[in-house]
Design an enzyme around this catalytic site. Structure first.
Site, PDB file in Angstrom:
ATOM      1  N   HIS A   1       0.796  -1.223   0.000  1.00 25.53           N
ATOM      2  CA  HIS A   1       0.000   0.000   0.000  1.00 25.53           C
ATOM      3  C   HIS A   1       0.833   1.280   0.000  1.00 25.53           C
ATOM      4  CE1 HIS A   1      -3.977  -1.853   0.994  1.00 25.53           C
ATOM      5  NE2 HIS A   1      -3.216  -2.772   1.536  1.00 25.53           N
TER       6      HIS A   1
ATOM      7  N   LYS B   1      -8.690  13.879   5.241  1.00 26.67           N
ATOM      8  CA  LYS B   1      -7.867  12.674   5.193  1.00 26.67           C
ATOM      9  C   LYS B   1      -6.835  12.827   6.292  1.00 26.67           C
ATOM     10  CE  LYS B   1      -6.860  13.815   0.807  1.00 26.67           C
ATOM     11  NZ  LYS B   1      -6.874  12.763  -0.192  1.00 26.67           N
ATOM     12  N   ARG B   2      -6.053  11.771   6.576  1.00 26.19           N
ATOM     13  CA  ARG B   2      -4.995  11.913   7.571  1.00 26.19           C
ATOM     14  C   ARG B   2      -4.094  13.098   7.197  1.00 26.19           C
ATOM     15  NH1 ARG B   2      -4.546   8.025  11.816  1.00 26.19           N
ATOM     16  NH2 ARG B   2      -2.601   9.121  12.219  1.00 26.19           N
TER      17      ARG B   2
ATOM     18  N   LYS C   1       0.609  14.334   1.757  1.00 26.56           N
ATOM     19  CA  LYS C   1      -0.742  14.649   1.255  1.00 26.56           C
ATOM     20  C   LYS C   1      -0.936  16.153   1.045  1.00 26.56           C
ATOM     21  CE  LYS C   1      -2.776  10.653   3.704  1.00 26.56           C
ATOM     22  NZ  LYS C   1      -3.372   9.784   2.656  1.00 26.56           N
TER      23      LYS C   1
ATOM     24  N   THR D   1      -8.647   6.749  -1.706  1.00 26.92           N
ATOM     25  CA  THR D   1      -9.984   6.194  -1.914  1.00 26.92           C
ATOM     26  C   THR D   1     -11.053   7.261  -1.676  1.00 26.92           C
ATOM     27  OG1 THR D   1      -9.730   5.270   0.306  1.00 26.92           O
ATOM     28  CG2 THR D   1      -9.559   3.748  -1.547  1.00 26.92           C
TER      29      THR D   1
ATOM     30  N   LYS E   1     -14.850   8.470  -3.446  1.00 28.33           N
ATOM     31  CA  LYS E   1     -16.090   8.754  -2.708  1.00 28.33           C
ATOM     32  C   LYS E   1     -16.658  10.117  -3.112  1.00 28.33           C
ATOM     33  CE  LYS E   1     -14.178   6.098   1.035  1.00 28.33           C
ATOM     34  NZ  LYS E   1     -13.337   6.131   2.242  1.00 28.33           N
TER      35      LYS E   1
HETATM   36  C1  Z15 Z   1      -2.535   3.480   4.812  1.00 29.59           C
HETATM   37  O1  Z15 Z   1      -3.719   4.005   5.153  1.00 29.59           O
HETATM   38  C2  Z15 Z   1      -2.155   3.378   3.484  1.00 29.59           C
HETATM   39  C3  Z15 Z   1      -0.948   2.819   3.181  1.00 29.59           C
HETATM   40  C4  Z15 Z   1      -0.114   2.362   4.181  1.00 29.59           C
HETATM   41  O2  Z15 Z   1       1.060   1.804   3.883  1.00 29.59           O
HETATM   42  C5  Z15 Z   1      -0.501   2.480   5.501  1.00 29.59           C
HETATM   43 CL1  Z15 Z   1       0.534   1.889   6.724  1.00 29.59          CL
HETATM   44  C6  Z15 Z   1      -1.699   3.022   5.826  1.00 29.59           C
HETATM   45  C7  Z15 Z   1      -3.119   3.837   2.434  1.00 29.59           C
HETATM   46  C8  Z15 Z   1      -2.481   4.605   1.286  1.00 29.59           C
HETATM   47  O3  Z15 Z   1      -1.757   5.704   1.785  1.00 29.59           O
HETATM   48  C9  Z15 Z   1      -3.567   5.065   0.332  1.00 29.59           C
HETATM   49  O4  Z15 Z   1      -3.027   5.695  -0.788  1.00 29.59           O
HETATM   50  C10 Z15 Z   1      -4.401   3.874  -0.131  1.00 29.59           C
HETATM   51  O5  Z15 Z   1      -5.520   4.302  -0.865  1.00 29.59           O
HETATM   52  C11 Z15 Z   1      -4.882   3.062   1.055  1.00 29.59           C
HETATM   53  O6  Z15 Z   1      -3.799   2.706   1.891  1.00 29.59           O
HETATM   54  C12 Z15 Z   1      -5.583   1.789   0.640  1.00 29.59           C
HETATM   55  O7  Z15 Z   1      -4.812   1.059  -0.277  1.00 29.59           O
END
Ligand code: Z15
Length: 841
Positions: free
Chosen positions: A374, A567-568, A573, A678, A682
């Site tokens: 991810h 978002k976080r 970001k 994601t 949405k």
């Molecule tokens: C996280 O929320 C995501 C990736 C990570 O490696 C960790 Cl530890 C947490 C997110 C991505 O930043 C995001 O771009 C992606 O859409 C989401 O995972 C689901 O794949």
């Protein structure tokens, strides 16, 4: 021991089998029964909390009946099952989702009304299940919804944290974390006190040769922690299939406390042991895209993985099949590297406990696992120190060394003499101390590795995992672009839009086949349709405006352009780019004549998101946003033209209010850093446009909806590395407009500028790693295009309709079907409808 009722007595069971309610009367009967018996209350002291509890228990009973049937059906059919291992499941609320998925929300609404309650108030009583940080955890939740809705035999395995992601409070502009104790009352889980697994830690390994000369390793000593299962039913949409999410909770092995210690007068230490064990599942680590390498986190990972694999293997052994059939019956998906120990644990079970040969076992292992990556951010890639590993999991470390040895031997055969290659791909990094590279272990131990959007999957193949493509060939690597469940993110979050779409496309079928949305294209220029469409957006904005008023006290104009970034909070970001852009807008407005101001589209800039508690730069960004809001929102020169809002404690249930209310949302990560994203999906699915970089899934969204319907800006991923090199440390020239923004900050216009020195300094003096200055001009220009485009409402609405019509690809159902076909090799288990399922239409 399996305790099955003998044949002759089964008739009585069948006669009195639980029947899920379908009618309003039966629902009300259940609610009253739960109020009067389960909750020991009555109509004279039934508040909304009690009504929520009773309504949830009524639906829970209903779900669990279908859950039981589903599990029996799946066990009987004996087909392949999927196990989705994730340290995070960001589920949000369950009641609304359960009512909609079983098709009984209207029944419940009328029933509750007859009992004296408004369904919205009851829904709002529920505490979010917030066992996740952000995208990764929410993706897991969407996947569970899709797997159940598509009738896949699939379980989720996770940890039952006592504390989910912290609650965020904003005090004087600063983030303050408050613990999220969510289990006070949770009707959605079933404790399975009969399903308890012993998990071992520490100790040592004794090796010897048995009578026939076979090498045997025994892991002994150390300590045992007990894992208790808690099951959460996962209802599919418009199907009886109700899958399971099994979460593990930790307890000391000795139960309440160690009686021996207690009797010998050592009461305190016996309680301390107990607490130490319970610590394992106590709290979710609040970091997103960051690995801190803490021992307790490794303990969580092994605890969860060991309990889950024991459970999976136990279920397989009941079938009495040959071990070689394991991968035909079981697919295990690793959600990021967090569960990578499962690879080692299964190998350990097969060779140490079940006596298989290494090679035979390893074939089974690699055919069982798939690994989803991810992120490419280096700080997020998990590494564990070898000494820490050695102490906590001595036998597993040995197995990892063996896996690495066999792997490196195969590399040596393929690339003879390439010492650099061996050093680069070794699962053990030869640093001080040595480190176990979990992503490499996950690749070596899986048959497929996937990224989560096309650009991201290409990037992992050409950067961080490049050597592994050479070693294993390109076919081991694939892409499954992320998706979202349209049930929660359209039907539940935006009921009026869902209703309008249903009325034009022949019912709710689009929620099961999102490509049906295509039929909306023919309404893109339909006057009456556009009017309804725009009214719904406006109503959703009014709802958010009310929410903003009640939580922040700020009045915003619902006719203004709502520009949302939730978002976080993370430097990659680039919320800082957004807030610098807002300050630039503020400067521009201040410099305008009254006539010029009249021509500007009023705007509300809305932010939300949590910063990891130890991430100072992210917290500084939150602080700046709040301080800018405090100044701008009360500046009479500005009025309605600009409002800056920070929404406290962004979470799933708040996202359901926020997402339908955007005109534009921001997805503006430095190109190449956001694996997918994601929330971009949405927002577009809810009729909002995007301002974004060419990153993650933005690229595929553009391809699907058309480049006229998205505001793209900024440098491309392929140029990022070179740009970073040109940032001569400490001396690169900044964008002149950004300099003006910094000058304003430095004039203490937003409070003591010292508080923001680290933030501006990261760009001015420390190389601007995230290219904020490089993209600033392009960002501002594109925001001007947004202003202009918004003035033409007719065209704007058409763009949003066309976009929604073309979003079918981003259903998580499409993802799950791709995983099933390309990675898991599993089929759905179809079920006939009508086995007591309540249907409103
Ligand atoms: C996280 O929320 C995501 C990736 C990570 O490696 C960790 Cl530890 C947490 C997110 C991505 O930043 C995001 O771009 C992606 O859409 C989401 O995972 C689901 O794949």
């Amino acid at each position: 021991v399996e305790a099955s009722i003998p044949e002759p007595q089964r008739d009585a069971w069948k006669k009195f089998q639980a029947k899920p309610f379908v009618s309003k009367d039966d629902f009300e009967k259940e609610v009253v029964r739960h109020v009067e018996t389960t909750l020991a209350r009555s109509m004279f002291n039934c508040d909304e909390t009690a009504a929520y509890a009773a309504a949830s228990l009524a639906f829970r009973d209903r779900l669990i009946t279908e859950w039981n049937r589903t599990q029996q059906r799946q066990t009987f059919a004996d087909t392949k099952r999927v196990y989705y291992l994730s340290l995070e499941f960001l589920m949000g609320r369950a009641l609304d989702n359960a009512m909609l998925n079983v098709g009984l929300k209207n029944v419940a609404k009328e029933g509750l009304s007859e009992l004296g309650f408004r369904i919205e108030d009851i829904i709002n009583q529920e505490h979010d299940a917030a066992l996740g940080n952000g995208g990764l955890g929410r993706l897991a939740a969407c996947f569970l919804d899709s797997m159940a809705s598509l009738n896949f035999p699939a379980w989720g395995y996770g940890l039952r944290y006592k504390y989910g992601i912290f609650k965020q409070e904003i005090v004087d502009g600063y983030q303050v974390e408050v613990p999220d104790y969510w289990l006070d009352f949770n009707p959605w889980e079933f404790p399975r006190h009969d399903i308890v697994v012993d998990v071992q830690f520490y100790g040592g390994v004794r090796k010897y040769q048995d009578e026939v000369g076979k090498n045997v390793a025994v892991w002994e000593g150390g300590e045992i922690v007990k894992a208790t299962a808690y099951d959460v039913p996962i209802p599919g949409f418009d199907t009886p299939t109700t899958n399971n999410m099994r979460l593990w909770s930790s307890k000391a092995a000795s139960g309440e406390f160690d009686f021996q210690k207690f009797n010998s007068g050592d009461y305190e230490s016996s309680v301390a042991d107990q607490q130490r064990a319970e610590t394992i599942s106590a709290v979710l680590y609040p970091n997103d895209n960051l690995d801190r390498g803490k021992e307790l986190r490794l303990k969580q990972q092994y605890f969860w993985v060991a309990a889950s694999l024991y459970d999976i293997v136990r279920r397989f052994k009941k079938s009495k099949r040959a071990w070689s059939e394991f991968p035909d019956q079981i697919a295990i998906q690793l959600n990021d590297t967090h569960p990578t120990l499962a690879i080692v644990e299964l190998q350990r079970i097969l060779i140490d406990m079940e006596g298989l040969d290494w090679d035979e076992a390893w074939t089974i292992v690699t055919n069982t696992f798939g690994y989803t990556n991810h992120t490419v951010l280096p700080e997020a890639l998990e590494k564990w120190s070898v000494p820490l590993f050695q102490n906590l999991l001595p036998r597993h470390l040995q197995i990892i060394y063996d896996i690495n040895m066999f792997f490196l031997q195969s590399v040596e055969r393929k690339f003879p003499g390439d010492r650099d290659m061996l050093a680069r791909v070794s699962i053990i990094e030869e640093s001080q101390p040595k480190m176990v590279r979990m992503a490499f272990l996950a690749i070596v131990g899986s048959h497929k590795v996937n990224g989560v959007a096309e650009l991201h999957s290409d990037l992992i193949k050409t950067t961080i995992f490049k050597d592994f493509v050479k070693i294993f060939g390109p076919d081991k690597f694939t892409n499954v672009t992320n998706g979202i469940t349209p049930r929660r993110w359209l039907h539940q979050a935006n009921p009026r839009l869902s209703e309008l779409i249903a009325s034009k496309t022949g019912g709710l079928g689009f929620l099961k086949d999102l490509n049906v949305l295509n039929e909306l294209e023919k309404f893109a220029d339909d006057k009456a349709f556009k009017k309804e469409w725009a009214e719904i957006k406006y109503a959703n904005k009014v709802r958010l405006a009310k929410y903003i008023k009640s939580t922040t006290g700020v009045t915003v104009n619902p006719a203004a352009l709502f520009d949302i970034q939730v978002k976080r909070i993370h430097e990659y970001k680039r919320q800082q780019l957004n807030i610098f852009g807002v300050i630039h807008r503020y400067l521009t407005i201040k410099a305008m004549t009254p006539e010029q101001r009249k021509k500007l589209a009023p705007r509300v800039s809305i932010f939300g998101g949590k910063a990891a508690p130890g991430y100072w730069m992210a917290k500084t960004i939150i602080h700046l946003i709040n301080n800018v809001g405090a100044v701008v929102n009360k500046d009479p020169d500005v009025g309605d033209l600009l409002k800056v809002i920070f929404l406290e404690d962004y979470n799933v249930s708040k996202a359901e209010i926020i997402t339908p209310a955007s005109d534009v949302s921001e997805h503006i990560s430095t190109a190449g850093t956001e694996a997918s994203g994601t929330s971009n999906m949405k927002f577009v699915l809810n009729g909002g446009l995007i301002i974004g970089t060419c990153d993650g899934a933005n690229i595929e969204i553009t391809r699907e909806i058309g480049e006229n319907n998205i505001f793209l800006f900024g440098n491309l991923a392929e140029d990022v590395e070179d740009l970073r090199h040109t940032h001569n440390y400490g001396s690169h020239t900044l964008d002149p407009d950004l300099v003006k923004v910094f000058d304003l900050i430095k004039s203490n216009a937003f409070g003591d500028a010292g508080a923001f020195g680290a933030l501006t300094g990261s760009i001015e003096d420390h190389g601007d790693y995230y290219l904020v200055s490089d993209d600033f001009h392009s960002y501002i220009q594109t925001q001007t295009l947004v202003d202009e485009a918004y003035k033409n409402q007719e065209e704007w609405i058409t763009k949003t309709i066309l976009s929604v019509a073309r979003m079918g690809f981003f259903s998580s159902d499409r993802c799950i079907n791709e995983y099933a076909e390309m990675i898991w090799n599993v089929e759905p288990l179809p079920v006939e409808k009508g086995s007591g399922l309540g249907k409103e239409e």
